[in-house]
Structure formats: C-alpha cells, structure tokens
Design a protein around this motif. Structure first.
Motif, short mmCIF file in Angstrom:
data_model
loop_
_atom_site.label_atom_id
_atom_site.label_comp_id
_atom_site.label_asym_id
_atom_site.label_seq_id
_atom_site.Cartn_x
_atom_site.Cartn_y
_atom_site.Cartn_z
N UNK A 1 0.86 -1.19 0.00
CA UNK A 1 0.00 0.00 0.00
C UNK A 1 0.90 1.23 0.00
N UNK A 2 0.75 2.03 -1.06
CA UNK A 2 1.51 3.28 -1.19
C UNK A 2 0.55 4.41 -0.84
N UNK A 3 0.93 5.24 0.13
CA UNK A 3 0.09 6.36 0.53
C UNK A 3 0.75 7.67 0.10
N UNK A 4 -0.02 8.48 -0.61
CA UNK A 4 0.42 9.79 -1.08
C UNK A 4 -0.51 10.86 -0.53
N UNK A 5 0.03 12.05 -0.35
CA UNK A 5 -0.84 13.21 -0.11
C UNK A 5 -0.87 14.00 -1.42
N UNK A 6 -1.93 14.75 -1.60
CA UNK A 6 -2.10 15.51 -2.84
C UNK A 6 -2.76 16.84 -2.55
N UNK B 1 -1.75 1.37 -17.43
CA UNK B 1 -3.02 2.10 -17.56
C UNK B 1 -3.71 2.18 -16.19
N UNK B 2 -3.00 2.69 -15.20
CA UNK B 2 -3.56 2.80 -13.85
C UNK B 2 -4.39 4.08 -13.75
N UNK B 3 -5.60 3.93 -13.17
CA UNK B 3 -6.52 5.06 -13.07
C UNK B 3 -7.15 5.06 -11.68
N UNK B 4 -7.17 6.23 -11.05
CA UNK B 4 -7.91 6.37 -9.79
C UNK B 4 -9.18 7.17 -10.08
N UNK B 5 -10.23 6.92 -9.29
CA UNK B 5 -11.53 7.57 -9.55
C UNK B 5 -11.54 9.05 -9.19
N UNK C 1 -2.81 3.48 -2.80
CA UNK C 1 -2.86 2.63 -3.98
C UNK C 1 -2.25 1.29 -3.60
N UNK C 2 -2.98 0.20 -3.84
CA UNK C 2 -2.53 -1.15 -3.49
C UNK C 2 -2.04 -1.89 -4.72
N UNK C 3 -0.95 -2.63 -4.55
CA UNK C 3 -0.41 -3.50 -5.59
C UNK C 3 -0.13 -4.86 -4.96
N UNK C 4 -0.38 -5.91 -5.72
CA UNK C 4 -0.14 -7.27 -5.24
C UNK C 4 1.05 -7.89 -5.96
N UNK C 5 1.90 -8.58 -5.19
CA UNK C 5 3.07 -9.26 -5.71
C UNK C 5 2.96 -10.73 -5.31
N UNK C 6 2.82 -11.64 -6.28
CA UNK C 6 2.64 -13.06 -5.96
C UNK C 6 3.89 -13.66 -5.34
N UNK C 7 3.66 -14.63 -4.47
CA UNK C 7 4.75 -15.40 -3.86
C UNK C 7 4.76 -16.78 -4.49
N UNK C 8 5.77 -17.55 -4.15
CA UNK C 8 5.83 -18.93 -4.63
C UNK C 8 7.11 -19.24 -5.35
N UNK C 9 7.10 -20.34 -6.09
CA UNK C 9 8.29 -20.80 -6.81
C UNK C 9 8.75 -19.76 -7.82
N UNK C 10 10.06 -19.55 -7.89
CA UNK C 10 10.62 -18.65 -8.87
C UNK C 10 10.70 -17.20 -8.43
#
Length: 171
Positions: free
Chosen positions: A49-54, A105-109, A126-135
């Motif tokens: 989770x990346x938090x920004x102020x604007x 093509x990231x868009x916030x409402x 803004x949340x981003x997911x990074x998979x875990x596992x083999x490799x």
C-alpha cells in the motif's frame, strides 16, 4: 450579545480558502506491506500500500473509470492513465526499472465528486499485489510515482522508500 454575534460572523467570513496551483502536487506519506492469501485459491501474495498526499487548485483529479472513450484519450496522450508508477529493483547496488504491464493504464476515480471547481487536498492509497511462490526472490524495490489531472497537467514525481518484495528472478 449583539457584538458577540457580529464577531462570530466576522470570524467565519475570514476563513481563507486555500490557494493551490492548478497543477497537482503530491508527496510521499508511507509504504506498508501485508502478507496475504487468496481465500478461494489459497495462493500467497504480498500486498503493498503506497500512501500519497495531494493538493490541486481546481479539484480536477480522478477519472470516470467506466469511460472507455476517456481511457483511450489518456492512452493517446502519454500512454498512461492518471497514476503513473514505475517499479525499480536493486540489482548489484544499482536500481533498474522492473517493467510491469499492469502499470501501463492505472486510473484512480474522481476525488472531488460534488462537480464544483475548487481546491482539493487529501491522501489516497494505492494497493499492488506481488505473488509469492516458486521462482520469486525477495528483492529490494522502490517506486517512482506521478499523477495527472483531467486537463493532463502532470504533478511532480516522488520516490518511495525502499521495501523488500517477492519478484520473479530473471537473473
């Protein structure tokens, strides 16, 4: 009693409306990570989770995420949505860009939903997911971010702190 009422009205009238530039400005606030598991498939992943102020002087931040015509317009004007994120990973003490197609093509409402033009200020995640596992390999990562408003005015670019995340090892 009449003087007190007049003083209160005078104080209310003195409230200054903030004056921000119409070009958006952002600042890095924080970076958090959470170890997660998909409840249906059981796959493990790390959510960042990346938090920004604007702040923005005319409040025209955000897009109607259902508007395909506007999405096409954004792609034709810079090739990105309204949230531009670049991922960098550390390799041999050097920061190298780690391309991720889902970042193109990231868009916030829309943030100011009353439809009135005016200053706006706040924070968003803004949340981003990074998979875990083999490799995957736990790798130092940082992000570079800028946003743009509906008039295509680009903010300053910020850089986050470094964080360790699972990335597919290509080396």
């Amino acid at each position: 009693m009449m003087c007190l009422a007049g003083l209160l009205v005078g104080l209310v009238a003195c409230v200054d409306i903030p004056k921000y530039d119409n070009t958006p400005a952002i600042a890095f606030v924080g970076l958090d990570k959470f170890d997660m598991q998909d409840p249906d498939l059981g796959n493990k992943f790390t959510r960042v989770r990346i938090t920004l102020s604007f702040e923005d002087g005319d409040g025209d931040l955000g897009e109607n995420i259902q508007d395909s015509v506007r999405s096409r317009y954004l792609r034709e004007n810079g090739g990105w949505g309204n949230y531009h994120l670049t991922v960098f990973r550390k390799v041999n003490d050097n920061w190298l860009e780690f391309p991720m197609s889902e970042n193109s093509q990231m868009i916030f409402p829309i943030l100011k939903t009353d439809g009135k033009k005016g200053p706006i200020r706040g924070k968003f995640d803004y949340d981003m997911d990074f998979p875990s596992g083999a490799g995957v390999k736990i790798t130092p990562v940082k992000f570079s971010i800028k946003i743009r408003d509906r008039a295509l005015r680009e903010s300053n670019t910020i850089e986050t702190d470094e964080i360790e995340l699972p990335l597919f090892d290509e080396f």
